[in-house]
Design a protein around this motif. Structure first.
Motif, PDB file in Angstrom:
ATOM      1  N   PHE A   4     -21.068  33.207 -40.726  1.00 37.88           N
ATOM      2  CA  PHE A   4     -21.773  32.693 -41.897  1.00 37.88           C
ATOM      3  C   PHE A   4     -22.995  31.918 -41.435  1.00 37.88           C
ATOM      4  N   ASN A   5     -24.034  31.957 -42.244  1.00 36.50           N
ATOM      5  CA  ASN A   5     -25.199  31.118 -41.967  1.00 36.50           C
ATOM      6  C   ASN A   5     -24.990  29.738 -42.598  1.00 36.50           C
ATOM      7  N   GLU A   6     -24.707  29.708 -43.878  1.00 35.36           N
ATOM      8  CA  GLU A   6     -24.376  28.451 -44.556  1.00 35.36           C
ATOM      9  C   GLU A   6     -22.859  28.364 -44.689  1.00 35.36           C
ATOM     10  N   ILE A   7     -22.272  27.293 -44.175  1.00 32.48           N
ATOM     11  CA  ILE A   7     -20.826  27.097 -44.222  1.00 32.48           C
ATOM     12  C   ILE A   7     -20.468  26.308 -45.479  1.00 32.48           C
ATOM     13  N   THR A   8     -19.698  26.922 -46.354  1.00 33.37           N
ATOM     14  CA  THR A   8     -19.243  26.234 -47.575  1.00 33.37           C
ATOM     15  C   THR A   8     -17.759  25.889 -47.521  1.00 33.37           C
ATOM     16  N   HIS A   9     -17.002  26.562 -46.658  1.00 33.60           N
ATOM     17  CA  HIS A   9     -15.566  26.302 -46.506  1.00 33.60           C
ATOM     18  C   HIS A   9     -15.257  26.251 -45.007  1.00 33.60           C
ATOM     19  N   PRO A  10     -15.477  25.085 -44.393  1.00 29.43           N
ATOM     20  CA  PRO A  10     -15.390  24.985 -42.929  1.00 29.43           C
ATOM     21  C   PRO A  10     -14.005  25.254 -42.351  1.00 29.43           C
ATOM     22  N   LYS A  11     -12.952  25.232 -43.170  1.00 31.50           N
ATOM     23  CA  LYS A  11     -11.617  25.483 -42.639  1.00 31.50           C
ATOM     24  C   LYS A  11     -11.434  26.925 -42.184  1.00 31.50           C
ATOM     25  N   TRP A  12     -12.210  27.835 -42.782  1.00 31.63           N
ATOM     26  CA  TRP A  12     -12.016  29.235 -42.388  1.00 31.63           C
ATOM     27  C   TRP A  12     -13.304  30.004 -42.108  1.00 31.63           C
ATOM     28  N   GLN A  13     -14.454  29.448 -42.477  1.00 36.04           N
ATOM     29  CA  GLN A  13     -15.714  30.139 -42.216  1.00 36.04           C
ATOM     30  C   GLN A  13     -16.271  29.732 -40.849  1.00 36.04           C
ATOM     31  N   MET A  14     -16.737  30.709 -40.092  1.00 28.91           N
ATOM     32  CA  MET A  14     -17.303  30.474 -38.767  1.00 28.91           C
ATOM     33  C   MET A  14     -18.811  30.670 -38.800  1.00 28.91           C
ATOM     34  N   SER A  15     -19.533  29.854 -38.044  1.00 28.21           N
ATOM     35  CA  SER A  15     -20.969  30.049 -37.895  1.00 28.21           C
ATOM     36  C   SER A  15     -21.229  31.375 -37.191  1.00 28.21           C
ATOM     37  N   VAL A  69     -24.237  39.026 -41.868  1.00 25.69           N
ATOM     38  CA  VAL A  69     -23.889  37.602 -41.953  1.00 25.69           C
ATOM     39  C   VAL A  69     -23.740  37.207 -43.419  1.00 25.69           C
ATOM     40  N   LYS A  70     -22.718  36.432 -43.722  1.00 24.20           N
ATOM     41  CA  LYS A  70     -22.479  35.993 -45.097  1.00 24.20           C
ATOM     42  C   LYS A  70     -23.180  34.645 -45.343  1.00 24.20           C
ATOM     43  N   ASN A  71     -23.417  34.358 -46.623  1.00 20.00           N
ATOM     44  CA  ASN A  71     -24.169  33.152 -47.022  1.00 20.00           C
ATOM     45  C   ASN A  71     -25.499  33.072 -46.260  1.00 20.00           C
ATOM     46  N   ASP A  72     -26.142  34.205 -46.182  1.00 18.67           N
ATOM     47  CA  ASP A  72     -27.392  34.314 -45.420  1.00 18.67           C
ATOM     48  C   ASP A  72     -28.484  34.762 -46.383  1.00 18.67           C
ATOM     49  N   HIS A  73     -28.860  33.886 -47.275  1.00 22.34           N
ATOM     50  CA  HIS A  73     -29.680  34.270 -48.421  1.00 22.34           C
ATOM     51  C   HIS A  73     -31.061  34.764 -48.016  1.00 22.34           C
ATOM     52  N   GLN A  74     -31.638  34.212 -46.990  1.00 24.08           N
ATOM     53  CA  GLN A  74     -32.944  34.663 -46.516  1.00 24.08           C
ATOM     54  C   GLN A  74     -32.824  35.731 -45.426  1.00 24.08           C
ATOM     55  N   LYS A  75     -31.604  36.072 -45.061  1.00 24.65           N
ATOM     56  CA  LYS A  75     -31.288  37.125 -44.077  1.00 24.65           C
ATOM     57  C   LYS A  75     -31.776  36.780 -42.664  1.00 24.65           C
ATOM     58  N   LEU A  76     -32.041  35.505 -42.408  1.00 22.35           N
ATOM     59  CA  LEU A  76     -32.575  35.135 -41.098  1.00 22.35           C
ATOM     60  C   LEU A  76     -31.540  35.311 -39.994  1.00 22.35           C
ATOM     61  N   ALA A  77     -30.281  34.965 -40.275  1.00 23.64           N
ATOM     62  CA  ALA A  77     -29.238  35.116 -39.260  1.00 23.64           C
ATOM     63  C   ALA A  77     -28.934  36.594 -39.021  1.00 23.64           C
ATOM     64  N   THR A  78     -28.893  37.372 -40.104  1.00 21.84           N
ATOM     65  CA  THR A  78     -28.671  38.809 -39.957  1.00 21.84           C
ATOM     66  C   THR A  78     -29.787  39.436 -39.130  1.00 21.84           C
ATOM     67  N   MET A  79     -31.023  39.016 -39.382  1.00 20.54           N
ATOM     68  CA  MET A  79     -32.156  39.521 -38.599  1.00 20.54           C
ATOM     69  C   MET A  79     -32.002  39.150 -37.122  1.00 20.54           C
ATOM     70  N   GLU A  80     -31.555  37.929 -36.870  1.00 18.75           N
ATOM     71  CA  GLU A  80     -31.385  37.470 -35.488  1.00 18.75           C
ATOM     72  C   GLU A  80     -30.350  38.324 -34.747  1.00 18.75           C
ATOM     73  N   ILE A  81     -29.250  38.644 -35.433  1.00 19.72           N
ATOM     74  CA  ILE A  81     -28.209  39.463 -34.806  1.00 19.72           C
ATOM     75  C   ILE A  81     -28.712  40.874 -34.565  1.00 19.72           C
ATOM     76  N   TRP A  82     -29.394  41.457 -35.552  1.00 12.31           N
ATOM     77  CA  TRP A  82     -29.913  42.821 -35.352  1.00 12.31           C
ATOM     78  C   TRP A  82     -30.922  42.854 -34.211  1.00 12.31           C
ATOM     79  N   GLU A  83     -31.750  41.849 -34.111  1.00 14.66           N
ATOM     80  CA  GLU A  83     -32.738  41.819 -33.030  1.00 14.66           C
ATOM     81  C   GLU A  83     -32.041  41.865 -31.671  1.00 14.66           C
ATOM     82  N   GLU A  84     -30.949  41.122 -31.560  1.00 20.87           N
ATOM     83  CA  GLU A  84     -30.207  41.097 -30.296  1.00 20.87           C
ATOM     84  C   GLU A  84     -29.518  42.430 -30.020  1.00 20.87           C
ATOM     85  N   ILE A  85     -28.901  43.025 -31.065  1.00 20.23           N
ATOM     86  CA  ILE A  85     -28.218  44.316 -30.904  1.00 20.23           C
ATOM     87  C   ILE A  85     -29.213  45.410 -30.526  1.00 20.23           C
ATOM     88  N   ILE A  86     -30.321  45.466 -31.261  1.00 19.86           N
ATOM     89  CA  ILE A  86     -31.302  46.532 -31.043  1.00 19.86           C
ATOM     90  C   ILE A  86     -31.931  46.427 -29.655  1.00 19.86           C
TER      91      ILE A  86
END
Length: 498
Positions: free
Chosen positions: A166-177, A214-231
């Motif tokens: 997750f990019n934004e953590i709303t439930h820290p007991k089970w959501q991981m960054s 990535v969940k709670n990633d409204h601007q898709k910045l974290a998803t973009m970061e992961i794709w950049e690394e994978i690609i």
């Protein structure tokens, strides 16, 4: 950007519906292989192949149970290798679907994660801490497995979401960054899948729901970061790999390394072609009178975004998720649409059957297709049994669409839609102006679409009046073969000229 992509003309094939080689009523890989000469002869030099992986087919194959195996209904791995080899011999590249954000509930990794005892796959998927909690607004499924928790899905209940964090953590007991190392297992799995098929010889991937990682990633910045690394990692081994994203935001998709981003059938973009002219819809529905100002604005914005990010737009006639365009446009408007389709900046994609004008039919849902089922009916090859799709005596996987149009009749008719599209592909491939980044639109009239690709001009006259053409040097093509009178383009006619 990949060197061959800008010259590509893609043909999308839905395996269950293209050609049945073993007379069981379902299309297969050998059937596709048997039709590769047709694909090449049409002028297509690339294929987008929809999922052929092992799957329980709760969502038409987009619920993958084994990412490294061919679904037996389509054939064997040897059949797939044969398809690849023959395509490459004909100069046809193949990209395959990569389902990146989720798996089938029958996937072995997910079944392991659903066990009550912890194991190496417990954190591979997104689970909350209690079967009784259904936190909003997440798509959580409860009570299916022994693990005390609900699992998150990307959409259908049968498609558990891989845990990219997750990019934004709303439930820290089970959501991981998304930076938590426990979430890296999902991205490493994607790399493994990609490298496996690339080692087989595929030329790249069309990535399903590419922005959904990535969940709670409204601007898709974290998803973009992961794709950049994978690609970056995968392209270091396979630099000629092509990646086409189902994202519909070139400023995000292309910036993180995708080569091409689809312009999807969304109501607010220029590729919305449903043909229903309302105040909200734009796109080639302009052919039926919708707003050209919004069409032009969105087109320009996407072209500029592609140029900024050194990538390309993927422009579709339709696909397995979208209504077939011939359902909504008459033959005249349909030919005008294709004239636009093959002359805009970007990479054209044609859905199987669109080249013969196949139409949507209303069908009950099959394998999670719902209203999309009517876009997935069998290809029609000739006038023989089952229109040449299959010699099966029983009920086909899906019924034929009912029209008499078929490939053989249209090949033999010089004025057919198929031969018209074939000519447009030839024009595109013979004039590298259409693969340049230069594009300029003129305003002649609210009902006239006019643009230029270097020294080639395209004019689509939707008005009730003739349009005077200036600087007409050489006609390349007129959409419905009508002669010009004193350089005047008739109503509901299009032209390509120098």
């Amino acid at each position: 950007m990949n060197s061959w992509l800008k010259n590509a003309v893609f043909y999308e094939i839905y395996p269950t519906s293209y050609k049945d080689s073993n007379s069981d009523g379902i299309g297969d890989l050998k059937g596709i292989t048997s039709k590769l000469e047709y694909v090449s002869d049409m002028g297509f030099n690339a294929i987008w192949l929809n999922p052929f992986y092992k799957s329980p087919f709760k969502d038409g194959g987009y619920d993958v149970s084994d990412f490294f195996a061919v679904n037996p209904i389509f054939g064997t791995m040897e059949d797939f290798k044969e398809l690849l080899n023959k395509a490459h011999e004909l100069g046809v590249r193949i990209i395959v679907d990569l389902v990146a954000g989720h798996v089938s509930e029958q996937n072995e990794m997910f079944q392991m994660s659903a066990r009550s005892e912890r194991n190496e796959y417990s954190d591979m998927f997104i689970w909350n801490n209690s079967v009784w909690d259904l936190e909003q607004p997440y798509r959580l499924i409860s009570g299916r497995y022994d693990r005390n928790g609900c699992y998150m899905v990307n959409f259908f209940s049968t498609q558990p979401a891989l845990n990219f964090g997750f990019n934004e953590i709303t439930h820290p007991k089970w959501q991981m960054s998304y930076k938590d190392e426990r979430t890296f297992k999902a991205r490493n799995f994607l790399k493994e899948v990609m490298k496996f098929w690339l080692s087989m010889g595929v030329d790249g991937f069309r990535v399903d729901m590419a922005d959904s990682l990535v969940k709670n990633d409204h601007q898709k910045l974290a998803t973009m970061e992961i794709w950049e690394e994978i690609i970056k990692d995968v392209k270091s081994e396979y630099p000629e790999m092509v990646l086409v994203s189902e994202w519909c935001n070139p400023d995000q998709a292309l910036k993180c390394g995708f080569d091409c981003d689809f312009v999807l059938d969304h109501w607010d973009n220029f590729c919305h072609y449903l043909g229903r002219a309302t105040e909200s819809t734009i796109g080639p529905s302009v052919l039926n009178g919708a707003r050209q100002d919004a069409f032009k604005s969105d087109l320009y914005n996407r072209i500029e975004a592609a140029k900024r990010n050194n990538g390309l737009l993927g422009i579709i006639t339709g696909n397995h998720d979208c209504p077939r365009i011939a359902t909504h446009l008459d033959d005249t408007k349909l030919r005008l649409f294709y004239m636009i389709h093959f002359t805009l900046p970007g990479v054209p994609f044609v859905y199987y059957g669109d080249e013969i004008g196949m139409k949507h039919i209303d069908l009950p849902s099959k394998h999670g297709g719902y209203q999309r089922t009517g876009e997935r009916t069998p290809m029609k090859w000739d006038n023989s049994k089952n229109k040449g799709f299959s010699s099966y005596d029983g009920e086909l996987y899906l019924p034929l669409d009912g029209d008499d149009n078929n490939v053989l009749d249209q090949i033999n008719d010089p004025n057919s839609l198929l031969n018209y599209i074939k000519k447009l592909i030839k024009i595109r491939k013979e004039n590298n102006q259409f693969t340049s980044s230069e594009f300029y639109m003129y305003h002649i009239d609210d009902y006239v679409i006019s643009y230029q690709r270097e020294n080639i001009k395209i004019v689509i006259n939707l008005s009730q009046n003739g349009v005077k053409l200036d600087n007409l040097n050489q006609i390349i093509m007129v959409s419905n073969n009508k002669d010009l009178e004193d350089n005047v383009l008739l109503p509901n006619t299009g032209i390509i000229y120098y």
